[in-house]
Design an enzyme around this catalytic site. Structure first.
Site, PDB file in Angstrom:
ATOM      1  N   CYS A   1      51.839  74.545 -31.679  1.00 39.09           N
ATOM      2  CA  CYS A   1      51.567  73.557 -30.631  1.00 39.09           C
ATOM      3  C   CYS A   1      52.844  73.014 -29.995  1.00 39.09           C
ATOM      4  CB  CYS A   1      50.725  72.413 -31.196  1.00 39.09           C
ATOM      5  SG  CYS A   1      51.620  71.366 -32.318  1.00 39.09           S
TER       6      CYS A   1
ATOM      7  N   CYS B   1      53.809  69.924 -29.662  1.00 40.41           N
ATOM      8  CA  CYS B   1      54.505  68.852 -30.387  1.00 40.41           C
ATOM      9  C   CYS B   1      55.336  69.410 -31.538  1.00 40.41           C
ATOM     10  CB  CYS B   1      53.555  67.752 -30.848  1.00 40.41           C
ATOM     11  SG  CYS B   1      52.279  68.221 -31.993  1.00 40.41           S
TER      12      CYS B   1
END
Length: 145
Positions: free
Chosen positions: A52, A54
């Protein structure tokens, strides 16, 4: 190996190497995890890696920067990759079942127990600098104690 798995291995290779190039050891099988957890001495910094945004923009850069700036570093730097090395990740998460699974996340293991945990929610809602400073402070305290 099917075409999908081969494709995904190619996609995640740079995401894996970002941590391994910084000195982290990948634990890719349940046996790797069990061996590490059974034999690790000192403090283990464990990164549950992810594909992802993040993880890419916050977690990995923050962890690498925090480790680089520490005067006294954790004894062990290890990582499992959620969604890729699923059995290894499940085995690692089994060591801290009291914490809901999240990825990316950061665990600090000391004296055969979970000393600290930073879940995804605390990663995705902060800046890279804030995560780095937080992790550096926690690691300094845990490693030095």
């Amino acid at each position: 190996m099917n075409a999908y798995d081969e494709y995904m291995q190619g996609i995640v290779k740079p995401m894996r190497s970002e941590l391994t190039n910084a000195g982290f050891k990948e634990l890719v099988t349940p046996e790797d995890v069990q061996d590490h957890m059974a034999n690790a001495e000192g403090v283990s910094l464990i990164v549950i890696n992810s594909v992802c945004g993040c993880a890419a923009g916050l977690a990995r850069p923050a962890v690498i920067a925090a480790v680089e700036e520490l005067e006294v570093k954790p004894t062990n730097l290890v990582t499992v990759f959620a969604g890729q090395d699923q059995e290894a990740t499940a085995t690692m998460r089994g060591y801290f079942e009291e914490v809901p699974p999240s990825s990316p996340s950061i665990a600090i293991w000391k004296d055969d127990q979970l000393a600290y945990f930073i879940p995804r929610e605390q990663i995705e809602s902060n800046s890279m600098e804030t995560i780095k400073e937080h992790l550096s402070g926690v690691l300094t305290q845990i490693v030095s104690s």
